[in-house]
Design an enzyme around this catalytic site. Structure first.
Site, PDB file in Angstrom:
ATOM      1  N   ARG A 114       0.656  -1.187   0.176  1.00 40.22           N
ATOM      2  CA  ARG A 114       0.433  -0.292   0.046  1.00 40.22           C
ATOM      3  C   ARG A 114       0.650   1.482  -0.289  1.00 40.22           C
ATOM      4  NH1 ARG A 114      -2.946  -3.414   3.390  1.00 40.22           N
ATOM      5  NH2 ARG A 114      -4.968  -3.911   2.934  1.00 40.22           N
ATOM      6  N   LYS A 136       3.397  10.682 -11.118  1.00 37.96           N
ATOM      7  CA  LYS A 136       2.066   9.940 -12.312  1.00 37.96           C
ATOM      8  C   LYS A 136       2.976   8.622 -12.887  1.00 37.96           C
ATOM      9  CE  LYS A 136      -1.054  13.171 -15.264  1.00 37.96           C
ATOM     10  NZ  LYS A 136      -0.643  13.257 -16.734  1.00 37.96           N
ATOM     11  N   GLU A 178       9.526  16.868 -25.647  1.00 42.24           N
ATOM     12  CA  GLU A 178       9.027  17.630 -24.510  1.00 42.24           C
ATOM     13  C   GLU A 178       9.644  18.693 -24.068  1.00 42.24           C
ATOM     14  OE1 GLU A 178       6.490  16.476 -22.896  1.00 42.24           O
ATOM     15  OE2 GLU A 178       6.210  13.709 -23.201  1.00 42.24           O
ATOM     16  N   LYS A 220       7.338  22.674 -15.181  1.00 44.55           N
ATOM     17  CA  LYS A 220       6.652  21.678 -14.454  1.00 44.55           C
ATOM     18  C   LYS A 220       6.081  21.595 -12.655  1.00 44.55           C
ATOM     19  CE  LYS A 220       5.056  16.533 -15.035  1.00 44.55           C
ATOM     20  NZ  LYS A 220       5.672  15.567 -15.755  1.00 44.55           N
ATOM     21  N   GLU A 230      -3.795  16.732 -11.534  1.00 39.97           N
ATOM     22  CA  GLU A 230      -4.626  17.871 -12.593  1.00 39.97           C
ATOM     23  C   GLU A 230      -6.629  17.134 -13.045  1.00 39.97           C
ATOM     24  OE1 GLU A 230      -4.719  15.056 -17.108  1.00 39.97           O
ATOM     25  OE2 GLU A 230      -2.970  14.641 -16.264  1.00 39.97           O
ATOM     26  N   ARG A 234      -3.007  21.259 -15.046  1.00 41.78           N
ATOM     27  CA  ARG A 234      -2.070  19.804 -14.486  1.00 41.78           C
ATOM     28  C   ARG A 234      -2.008  19.456 -16.935  1.00 41.78           C
ATOM     29  NH1 ARG A 234       1.154  15.352 -11.597  1.00 41.78           N
ATOM     30  NH2 ARG A 234       2.567  15.036 -13.044  1.00 41.78           N
ATOM     31  N   ASN A 238      -0.594  17.567 -21.461  1.00 40.66           N
ATOM     32  CA  ASN A 238      -1.187  16.572 -22.481  1.00 40.66           C
ATOM     33  C   ASN A 238      -0.723  17.462 -23.160  1.00 40.66           C
ATOM     34  OD1 ASN A 238      -1.202  14.287 -20.546  1.00 40.66           O
ATOM     35  ND2 ASN A 238      -3.032  15.373 -19.875  1.00 40.66           N
ATOM     36  N   HIS A 241      -0.351  14.995 -27.010  1.00 36.22           N
ATOM     37  CA  HIS A 241      -0.366  13.634 -25.996  1.00 36.22           C
ATOM     38  C   HIS A 241      -2.009  13.087 -26.817  1.00 36.22           C
ATOM     39  CE1 HIS A 241       3.116  15.422 -23.550  1.00 36.22           C
ATOM     40  NE2 HIS A 241       2.748  13.492 -23.472  1.00 36.22           N
ATOM     41  N   HIS A 245       0.023   9.774 -28.015  1.00 40.22           N
ATOM     42  CA  HIS A 245      -0.903   8.439 -28.050  1.00 40.22           C
ATOM     43  C   HIS A 245      -1.479   7.418 -28.772  1.00 40.22           C
ATOM     44  CE1 HIS A 245      -0.535  10.451 -23.411  1.00 40.22           C
ATOM     45  NE2 HIS A 245       0.360   9.538 -23.812  1.00 40.22           N
ATOM     46  N   HIS A 258       7.859   7.700 -27.815  1.00 37.50           N
ATOM     47  CA  HIS A 258       6.929   8.693 -26.869  1.00 37.50           C
ATOM     48  C   HIS A 258       7.561  10.504 -27.408  1.00 37.50           C
ATOM     49  CE1 HIS A 258       4.838  10.252 -23.836  1.00 37.50           C
ATOM     50  NE2 HIS A 258       4.673  10.988 -23.591  1.00 37.50           N
TER      51      HIS A 258
END
Length: 351
Positions: A114, A136, A178, A220, A230, A234, A238, A241, A245, A258
């Site tokens: 956990r 993330k 990026e 960032k 997000e 935030r 993306n 993206h 993606h 990527h």
């Protein structure tokens, strides 16, 4: 050394940017249980140096290199390793590698017993300026990228620019996508700086790279501090993206890097912004030329039509109430999230 702080109250942490591997704080260096997760490409280069940062012997585990291995199977193999070695909740996990290793290790850290501590030591430009910061973590699924994961902040991020000396040219270029993203979404002056310093960046001038990486990390960190999970700003990170993606998933994870897919995605976002009257064609050409100057693609794969994007876009994490959402550019250096883009508009712009 340059330092950036991610301000998240009790979960705040530093990002150290240096030309070598620096000493860790005693709270990390003295950990009695340390497991370093890396890959067969990075480990022969830097595993010994990183192991030497700790007071006690380290365990290490290698995951095959590449986006194709950012899977639940790899997640389970790390979990099994930790259990077989008798690791407890006191274990410190160390991600030594690029974004795949960082995302995997962070997801394991979020779930093992956990939640346990983890340290990010990113070795690629893309992971240094983006994926190692902000918490993330995820694995991919055949139906979508990063669809299974959790938010888990690291204890510390240690960036050594020396690792970029051994980075393949294609990987370095992917990281620059990026970097350009930060400029396009929120800092037009930084875009000018990138254009002016292109030669030094491509020559990997150490001080220039450190300055560039620090600027991206600070941007960032500021966004994550305002919006950790997000819910607002935030999402602007993306940019490119949603399209990117879809390219990665359609082409098969790892066939397009990527950053390469995101570069094309940012051009498509710019073209869609121009269609709406926000950017001029010369401004779209600036986006293309900057990306091309760093060796990045700017056109969708020949095998894809815009209709091929739609199934992946409809399962994208940014979909809300069944509506696709896109980060677009009202101006260079300014981005906003829009939920009114229709399939018909996409087909009109890109067909």
């Amino acid at each position: 050394m340059q330092k950036v702080e991610v301000q998240l109250g009790q979960r705040s942490y530093p990002i150290d940017i240096n030309t070598g591997f620096t000493a860790l704080p005693a709270s990390l260096a003295s950990a009695r249980q340390v497991v370093i997760v890396s890959n067969p490409t990075v480990a022969p280069l830097y595993l010994a140096q990183v192991s030497a940062l700790f007071s006690h012997p380290c365990h290490h585990m290698l995951i095959e290199d590449g986006e194709a291995f950012k899977t639940l199977n790899s997640f389970e193999s790390i979990m099994s390793f930790l259990l077989e070695k008798g690791m407890s909740r006191d274990v410190l996990l160390v991600a030594l590698g690029g974004g795949v290793i960082g995302d995997l290790t962070g997801f394991v850290a979020a779930c093992f017993q956990r939640g346990v501590r983890f340290l990010q030591i990113p070795t690629t430009l893309l992971s240094q300026v983006d994926s190692s910061v902000g918490g993330k973590t995820a694995v991919n699924h055949p139906l979508g990228k990063n669809m299974i994961g959790a938010f888990k902040q690291p204890e510390h991020v240690v960036i050594s620019t020396v690792t970029l000396n051994t980075l393949p040219e294609r990987e370095f270029a992917a990281g620059m996508a990026e970097v350009v993203k930060y400029a396009l979404l929120g800092d037009a002056q930084f875009l000018d700086w990138l254009i002016q310093h292109r030669e030094l960046i491509c020559q990997q001038h150490p001080e220039t790279l450190a300055q560039m990486i620090c600027h991206c990390c600070q941007m960032k960190a500021d966004i994550v501090s305002r919006d950790e999970t997000e819910q607002g700003d935030r999402a602007l990170l993306n940019l490119g993206h949603t399209f990117g993606h879809a390219i990665e998933a359609f082409m098969g994870y790892g066939n397009w890097l990527h950053g390469e897919a995101v570069a094309v995605g940012m051009v498509m976002a710019a073209e869609l912004s121009a269609h709406r009257g926000w950017l001029s064609e010369p401004q779209v050409n600036i986006v293309r030329s900057v990306l091309q100057s760093f060796g990045l693609p700017v056109a969708m794969p020949d095998q894809m039509q815009i209709a091929d994007f739609l199934p992946f876009m409809k399962t994208d994490k940014k979909v809300k109430d069944g509506q696709m959402r896109f980060v677009l550019l009202p101006a260079l250096g300014s981005a906003k999230l829009f939920a009114d883009v229709t399939e018909a508009e996409l087909l009109q712009v890109f067909s």
